[in-house]
Design a protein around this motif. Structure first.
Motif, PDB file in Angstrom:
ATOM      1  N   MET A   1       0.845  -1.197   0.000  1.00  0.00           N
ATOM      2  CA  MET A   1       0.000   0.000   0.000  1.00  0.00           C
ATOM      3  C   MET A   1       0.881   1.249   0.000  1.00  0.00           C
ATOM      4  O   MET A   1       1.958   1.265   0.565  1.00  0.00           O
ATOM      5  N   THR A   2       0.384   2.283  -0.635  1.00  0.00           N
ATOM      6  CA  THR A   2       1.066   3.579  -0.606  1.00  0.00           C
ATOM      7  C   THR A   2       0.074   4.610  -0.062  1.00  0.00           C
ATOM      8  O   THR A   2      -1.115   4.323   0.064  1.00  0.00           O
ATOM      9  N   LEU A   3       0.586   5.806   0.217  1.00  0.00           N
ATOM     10  CA  LEU A   3      -0.315   6.850   0.711  1.00  0.00           C
ATOM     11  C   LEU A   3      -1.343   7.222  -0.361  1.00  0.00           C
ATOM     12  O   LEU A   3      -2.485   7.544  -0.059  1.00  0.00           O
ATOM     13  N   HIS A   5      -2.651   5.168  -2.502  1.00  0.00           N
ATOM     14  CA  HIS A   5      -3.651   4.102  -2.440  1.00  0.00           C
ATOM     15  C   HIS A   5      -4.618   4.372  -1.275  1.00  0.00           C
ATOM     16  O   HIS A   5      -5.832   4.197  -1.414  1.00  0.00           O
ATOM     17  N   PHE A   6      -4.061   4.815  -0.183  1.00  0.00           N
ATOM     18  CA  PHE A   6      -4.859   5.131   1.013  1.00  0.00           C
ATOM     19  C   PHE A   6      -5.828   6.285   0.707  1.00  0.00           C
ATOM     20  O   PHE A   6      -7.009   6.238   1.053  1.00  0.00           O
ATOM     21  N   LYS A   9      -8.628   5.019  -1.589  1.00  0.00           N
ATOM     22  CA  LYS A   9      -9.603   4.193  -0.852  1.00  0.00           C
ATOM     23  C   LYS A   9     -10.528   5.070  -0.020  1.00  0.00           C
ATOM     24  O   LYS A   9     -11.731   4.837   0.045  1.00  0.00           O
ATOM     25  N   ASN A  10      -9.952   6.084   0.618  1.00  0.00           N
ATOM     26  CA  ASN A  10     -10.766   6.968   1.444  1.00  0.00           C
ATOM     27  C   ASN A  10     -11.697   7.833   0.606  1.00  0.00           C
ATOM     28  O   ASN A  10     -12.821   8.111   1.011  1.00  0.00           O
ATOM     29  N   ARG A  13     -14.751   5.775  -0.135  1.00  0.00           N
ATOM     30  CA  ARG A  13     -15.189   4.870   0.935  1.00  0.00           C
ATOM     31  C   ARG A  13     -16.707   4.861   1.069  1.00  0.00           C
ATOM     32  O   ARG A  13     -17.301   3.837   1.367  1.00  0.00           O
ATOM     33  N   ARG A 283     -12.291  10.970  14.533  1.00  0.00           N
ATOM     34  CA  ARG A 283     -11.609   9.975  15.368  1.00  0.00           C
ATOM     35  C   ARG A 283     -10.462   9.316  14.597  1.00  0.00           C
ATOM     36  O   ARG A 283      -9.382   9.075  15.152  1.00  0.00           O
ATOM     37  N   GLU A 284     -10.719   9.049  13.313  1.00  0.00           N
ATOM     38  CA  GLU A 284      -9.658   8.429  12.498  1.00  0.00           C
ATOM     39  C   GLU A 284      -8.453   9.361  12.352  1.00  0.00           C
ATOM     40  O   GLU A 284      -7.308   8.910  12.306  1.00  0.00           O
ATOM     41  N   LEU A 288      -4.701   8.491  13.305  1.00  0.00           N
ATOM     42  CA  LEU A 288      -3.548   8.670  12.404  1.00  0.00           C
ATOM     43  C   LEU A 288      -2.464   9.494  13.087  1.00  0.00           C
ATOM     44  O   LEU A 288      -1.267   9.179  12.989  1.00  0.00           O
TER      45      LEU A 288
END
Lengths: 380, 244
Positions: A1-3, A5-6, A9-10, A13, A283-284, A288
């Motif tokens: 995974m890379t940032l 990709h993150f 995905k977000n 979502r 919260r996420e 992080l």
């Protein structure tokens, strides 16, 4: 995974919200790309090289006023002018009043027409056939396809301005740089039938010897007729066509207003989405940060999400606009030759990216400054 | 005189020459809400040695989590001095603190706090994205961490496809994947059934005993506290003496 990709995905979502956001950006960017394409076509395109050398001379008062035919010789004698042809709007009715049967019809001089309209291509034998038939006509390729016409077909145009009907035989099919949906016939046909029109012309199209001399030639022509009963207004072909557009009103302001409204609307939609999306992940964000994500990275992650959504919407929108413009241009008429250039697409994507950035910056900045303890306590 | 030397000079004899990981001296935390002041921590001093497993117990609002958050450098004391791994972490700027946390602290939450859009593997990999490790090195670290918590076969499951116990084990893997010195656990068994809770506690015990990780755990549960070497009680923001 890379940032990256993150981020992706977000960004997607919450599928329904992402699709609705992308959809609204798509629609807005489609509209924006259309408007920018029209703007470019009207105000930025220079047209073909030959078009840039063409001048249109009309009555200074109105297009509805005719000019004397002898002006043609006077214009021809002006240094820098190579050829001149009369162009007269006939305004006849083909079959009926339905919009699909409307097209432009101009009377001209077939012997010199292609010397002025050098960028219009026609087989030499068809041009010669037209020049030798006073009741002959030429039509552009797009029109011939649209109406299923071929060389030798006969058509009738019922006069609405001139008290006569034209019984024409199609002698040639020409291919202009961009579709014009125009029929040309020999103006003498009208002159012979309508006494009051003899020795007149609607306007004159002339060809300058170079694009550089266009300005000087235009001034010289107008100066030559300044104190006559029929003063003239000479302008480039492009400016002449823009004159028709300006008859619709302040088109520039209209386009700018639509573009501004579109960008502002998507900015609000996108900002609302990003604010909601980030707020519900408070919260996420705290998690992080607890894991060691610094402010700058948090800021980049959330701005990346906003920009990703906006770019996806922008890309789909501008591709959709490309297809739509292609369809509209196929229909010919005023929008013939319209196309979305890579430059226009680039600007649309840049606007999309900017909207994504601006709409996500404030909530992202707030998230990046979040107090971890408060973030971890957040319920939502 | 620096905070480090002040604290070292004031070091109490109880810890002797042991390698101290956490040294707190007179740490207080006062929360201000409108016109009210709430003292969450009141003059707390504590030493935690390397390799210790410390449980912080106490009723709700006694300041356990506040102390834990300070040790993890996610909250700052109002007064007092706190050294973690011989570093006065509150002298670091925000960016340096974040990096320090990433390198030295593994935090386990009561509610797991996994990213719902990421698989177990990706959740564990998250802290490693901030390091200079290659993709292969990251993959090796994540695989090792997940196997260590017994989830080698659940790597590509999303959190919603895991049980609570499994989610917490993923969270533990995420906490240890950077190989931190200090593991901070805030009621790690609070949301788990007794079987899962025991599994999680066994893992923490193994990390402490086999890998010499210093574990500081907040808990209400005496069973969980029984896994710790040292149990400290807080009450109304004050740390009670050992055995008090």
């Amino acid at each position: 995974m890379t940032l990256t990709h993150f981020v992706t995905k977000n960004a997607f979502r919450n599928k329904r919200r992402s699709l609705l956001t992308v959809g609204s950006i798509t629609f807005s960017l489609l509209l924006l790309t259309l408007m920018m394409t029209i703007w470019r076509s009207f105000y930025l395109d220079k047209g073909s090289e030959d078009s840039a050398q063409r001048l249109m001379t009309r009555h200074k008062v109105s297009l509805a006023n005719f000019l004397p035919e002898f002006y043609r010789q006077r214009i021809r004698s002006i240094p820098g002018v190579t050829h001149v042809v009369p162009i007269t709007w006939f305004g006849g009715k083909y079959k009926d009043d339905k919009a699909e049967n409307f097209f432009a019809q101009f009377g001209t001089d077939p012997t010199e027409f292609f010397k002025v309209y050098t960028d219009y291509k026609i087989p030499p034998e068809q041009a010669a056939a037209w020049q030798h038939d006073r009741a002959g006509a030429i039509v552009d390729e797009h029109m011939a396809k649209k109406y299923g016409w071929k060389v030798g077909d006969k058509i009738t145009l019922k006069g609405t301005i001139f008290p006569m009907n034209l019984e024409l035989t199609i002698r040639g099919i020409y291919n202009p740089p961009t579709s014009t949906d125009t029929l040309y016939f020999d103006a003498k046909y009208v002159e012979e039938s309508v006494r009051w029109f003899r020795g007149s012309a609607g306007l004159f199209a002339s060809l300058a010897d170079s694009p550089q001399s266009v300005g000087r030639v235009a001034t010289t022509i107008d100066d030559a007729f300044r104190n006559s009963p029929q003063p003239t207004k000479t302008e480039s072909e492009k400016a002449f066509l823009l004159g028709f557009i300006s008859m619709l009103g302040n088109v520039k302001a209209f386009i700018l207003f639509i573009c501004g409204a579109v960008v502002f609307a998507i900015l609000l939609v996108s900002a609302n989405t990003m604010a909601m999306s980030i707020r519900e992940r408070t919260r996420e964000v705290a998690v992080l940060k607890t894991l060691g994500f610094p402010r700058k990275t948090i800021l980049a992650l959330f701005i990346g999400e906003g920009v990703t959504l906006a770019l996806v919407g922008g890309l789909i929108g501008s591709l959709g606009a490309t297809g739509l413009v292609g369809l509209v241009a196929k229909g010919g008429g005023f929008f013939a030759g319209l196309s979305v250039t890579p430059g226009t697409m680039g600007v649309a994507l840049l606007v999309a990216g900017l909207v994504g950035f601006l709409s996500s910056f404030a909530p992202s900045y707030t998230a990046s400054r979040l107090n971890i303890v408060e973030g971890l306590r957040h319920i939502g | 005189m620096s905070a480090v030397s002040e604290i070292q000079n004031a070091g109490n004899g109880a810890v002797g020459n042991r390698n101290i990981v956490v040294q707190a001296r007179g740490v207080s935390k006062i929360f201000r809400r409108d016109a009210f002041e709430v003292t969450a921590l009141d003059n707390v001093s504590i030493d935690i040695a390397a390799g210790e497993f410390v449980a912080l117990m106490g009723p709700s609002g006694s300041g356990k989590t506040t102390l834990l958050n300070m040790i993890a450098a996610i909250d700052r004391p109002t007064s007092g001095q706190l050294l973690v791994l011989s570093e006065d972490i509150f002298l670091l700027n925000d960016e340096q603190t974040a990096r320090w946390r990433n390198e030295h602290v593994g935090y386990i939450f009561q509610t797991f706090n996994l990213m719902p859009v990421l698989t177990a593997f990706e959740n564990v990999e998250l802290p490693l994205l901030l390091t200079n490790l290659t993709q292969q090195q990251r993959r090796d670290h994540v695989t090792t961490a997940l196997r260590l918590v017994g989830l080698g076969d659940r790597m590509h499951h999303l959190p919603r496809q895991l049980s609570g116990g499994q989610e917490q084990r993923v969270a533990i893997a995420r906490a240890i994947v950077t190989d931190p010195t200090l593991i901070i656990a805030d009621e790690p068994t609070g949301d788990l059934d007794s079987h899962s809770a025991t599994e999680v506690l066994e893992i923490l015990k193994r990390l402490n005993e086999n890998f010499q990780k210093t574990v500081v755990m907040v808990t209400h549960d005496p069973h969980a506290a029984s896994y710790a070497h040292v149990v400290r009680h807080l009450e109304k923001g004050m740390l009670l003496p050992i055995g008090g």
